[in-house]
Design a protein around this motif. Structure first.
Motif, short mmCIF file in Angstrom:
data_model
loop_
_atom_site.label_atom_id
_atom_site.label_comp_id
_atom_site.label_asym_id
_atom_site.label_seq_id
_atom_site.Cartn_x
_atom_site.Cartn_y
_atom_site.Cartn_z
N GLN A 197 106.33 -78.01 78.52
CA GLN A 197 105.63 -78.53 77.35
C GLN A 197 105.87 -80.02 77.15
N GLU A 198 106.95 -80.55 77.66
CA GLU A 198 107.30 -81.96 77.45
C GLU A 198 107.13 -82.80 78.71
N GLY A 199 106.53 -82.21 79.77
CA GLY A 199 106.35 -82.95 81.00
C GLY A 199 107.63 -83.03 81.82
N ASP A 200 107.52 -83.49 83.05
CA ASP A 200 108.66 -83.55 83.95
C ASP A 200 108.40 -84.64 84.99
N ALA A 387 114.86 -94.82 79.45
CA ALA A 387 113.74 -94.95 78.52
C ALA A 387 112.44 -94.38 79.07
N ILE A 388 112.42 -94.06 80.37
CA ILE A 388 111.19 -93.60 81.04
C ILE A 388 110.88 -92.14 80.73
N TRP A 389 111.89 -91.29 80.80
CA TRP A 389 111.67 -89.85 80.90
C TRP A 389 110.82 -89.25 79.78
N GLN A 390 111.21 -89.47 78.54
CA GLN A 390 110.51 -88.81 77.44
C GLN A 390 109.07 -89.32 77.26
N PRO A 391 108.83 -90.62 77.19
CA PRO A 391 107.44 -91.08 77.04
C PRO A 391 106.55 -90.71 78.23
N PHE A 392 107.10 -90.81 79.43
CA PHE A 392 106.33 -90.42 80.61
C PHE A 392 105.98 -88.94 80.54
N GLY A 393 106.98 -88.12 80.20
CA GLY A 393 106.75 -86.69 80.11
C GLY A 393 105.67 -86.33 79.11
N VAL A 394 105.68 -87.00 77.96
CA VAL A 394 104.65 -86.76 76.94
C VAL A 394 103.27 -87.09 77.50
N LYS A 407 94.56 -93.62 77.62
CA LYS A 407 95.28 -93.64 76.34
C LYS A 407 96.72 -93.16 76.51
N ALA A 408 96.89 -92.12 77.31
CA ALA A 408 98.23 -91.58 77.53
C ALA A 408 99.11 -92.59 78.25
N ALA A 409 98.57 -93.26 79.26
CA ALA A 409 99.33 -94.26 80.01
C ALA A 409 99.72 -95.43 79.11
N ALA A 410 98.78 -95.89 78.28
CA ALA A 410 99.05 -97.02 77.39
C ALA A 410 100.11 -96.65 76.35
N ALA A 411 100.02 -95.46 75.80
CA ALA A 411 100.98 -95.02 74.79
C ALA A 411 102.38 -94.91 75.40
N ALA A 412 102.47 -94.37 76.61
CA ALA A 412 103.76 -94.25 77.28
C ALA A 412 104.36 -95.62 77.55
#
Length: 422
Positions: A197-200, A387-394, A407-412
């Motif tokens: 659910q949170e990406g990997d 700092a990468i893991w959580q935003p990238f996973g989202v 949009k997802a790439a920009a937000a991350a």
């Protein structure tokens, strides 16, 4: 002093044979001349060497630490840390109550160096040459070697050969095969790769990199540059993930995560699993006929690049027996017999080439995983990687569920940049 390890091999081999044959934790007696008479005396510090490790490595190392203690006339204590090892080590280091030696992953190096909690390890050029090149690269930070590596691990494509006799040449060929098997009712999933659910980011990185995605720019020396976050420039890669997800072919699913992906493959519900050597025990237990190859790339894409992780022995900068710790890390655990004991406790390819050759002879899967990691890169060890893991996973989970890739790439990218700049 560097010759000391060579004199240990006979005693160490006896220990390994004892470990593998009868499970005894009592070390064999060392020969009286195990250390050359000309070897300088080791500075014993406070007469005690303290090592922190996780439960698996604690059990494997115990006989060797007892042997080392006897040969050097010191007490060796291994403390088992089951949770939050890095945080506990940093806190204890600052308080002056930490260990002399830490066993942990190489990608902690940047944070540990930044906090002043580890020292460079004094490996000679000859000792370094005995390791896989990528293992030494992984433990090198700021031009210095900060650990003695002992195990290397990376992802590969584990294939159920009864369902998929041939290795797919591309991601597209893999998807086509998985779709055909699903249509025929032979599997319920096209592909087993952890998303959750949170990406990997770790497990999806081979696909992401093949699609042109990246995390950081690079410095002049080729190292990751934390001042240049490139996730926002990687919308085309997120688009590829989107096409493999819910509104595309349905190969990537957030319902498959680390808790159920290997079990799904082992139960025969998918023909392809992206995982590492840690999955093999469950696959063998299930009686699956399998093979291991590299994760394929997209047609016309860049190579699929898995992260390579290296398990490492560190010397704590605030330990009470620093010279003794250097002796243990540079001249004792760099012995192939110790590497093989650790391998037997937790089968992952050894970093020492001599030990790797032994492991490959006993288990060809180890060589196959090394081959699958040839296009890999060491997991970035810079502190900013955290700092990468959580935003990238989202972002990953969002696009797999059908969200807009740009949009997802920009937000991350924005979230990562803000976290680093705090």
């Amino acid at each position: 002093m560097r010759k000391r390890a060579a004199g240990l091999s006979a005693a160490l081999l006896g220990i390994v044979l004892g470990l593998t044959a009868c499970g005894s934790d009592q070390p064999a007696a060392a020969p009286a001349d195990s250390a050359p008479a000309s070897a300088p005396a080791v500075d014993k510090g406070n007469g005690k060497l303290v090592i922190w490790a996780d439960p698996v490595r604690t059990a494997a190392l115990k006989p060797f630490t007892e042997q080392f203690g006897k040969e050097n006339g010191v007490t060796v204590e291994i403390k088992e840390i089951a949770e939050e090892l890095q945080n506990q080590f940093l806190t204890a280091s600052q308080q002056g109550s930490g260990p002399d030696v830490l066993i942990a992953a190489h990608d902690w190096i940047g944070n540990l160096v930044q906090n002043g909690s580890i020292d460079p390890v004094q490996l000679t050029a000859e000792q370094k040459s005995a390791f896989q090149e990528i293992a030494i690269k992984a433990v090198t930070f700021g031009g210095q070697t900060y650990g003695a590596p002992y195990a290397v691990e990376n992802l590969g494509l584990i294939r159920n050969t009864a369902l998929a006799p041939e290795a797919p040449a591309s991601v597209e060929a893999l998807i086509e095969s998985g779709q055909a098997l699903k249509k025929a009712g032979k599997v319920s999933e096209i592909l087993c790769v952890p998303v959750g659910q949170e990406g990997d980011a770790y497990h999806i990185y081979p696909f992401y990199s093949s699609a042109g995605g990246s995390l950081f720019g690079t410095t002049a020396s080729g190292d990751p540059d934390p001042t240049k976050i490139t996730v926002g420039d990687s919308a085309p890669a997120f688009t590829k993930l989107n096409e493999l997800g819910k509104k595309g072919v349905g190969a990537l699913k957030t319902s498959l995560g680390n808790d159920n992906t290997i079990a799904t493959f082992a139960s025969g519900k998918c023909a392809y699993l992206i995982s590492g050597p840690w999955a093999i025990a469950d696959v063998k237990k299930a009686g699956i006929s399998y093979d291991v190859t590299a994760v394929p790339a997209f047609d016309g894409g860049s190579p699929a690049t898995p992260f390579v992780g290296v398990q490492t022995f560190y010397v704590a900068s605030k330990g009470k027996s620093k010279a003794l710790a250097q002796e243990f890390v540079t001249n004792y655990v760099t012995n192939p017999d110790v590497a093989m004991a650790l391998y037997n406790a937790d089968p992952r390819p050894p970093a020492l080439t001599a030990a790797l050759d032994q492991a490959k002879a006993a288990n060809p899967d180890m060589g196959k995983f090394i081959e699958a990691g040839k296009t890999g890169i060491p997991m970035p060890a810079i502190p900013q990687m955290a700092a990468i893991w959580q935003p990238f996973g989202v972002a990953e989970a969002a696009v797999i569920n059908g969200g807009d890739p740009a949009k997802a790439a920009a937000a991350a990218n924005k979230a990562i940049t803000e976290a680093i700049e705090k």
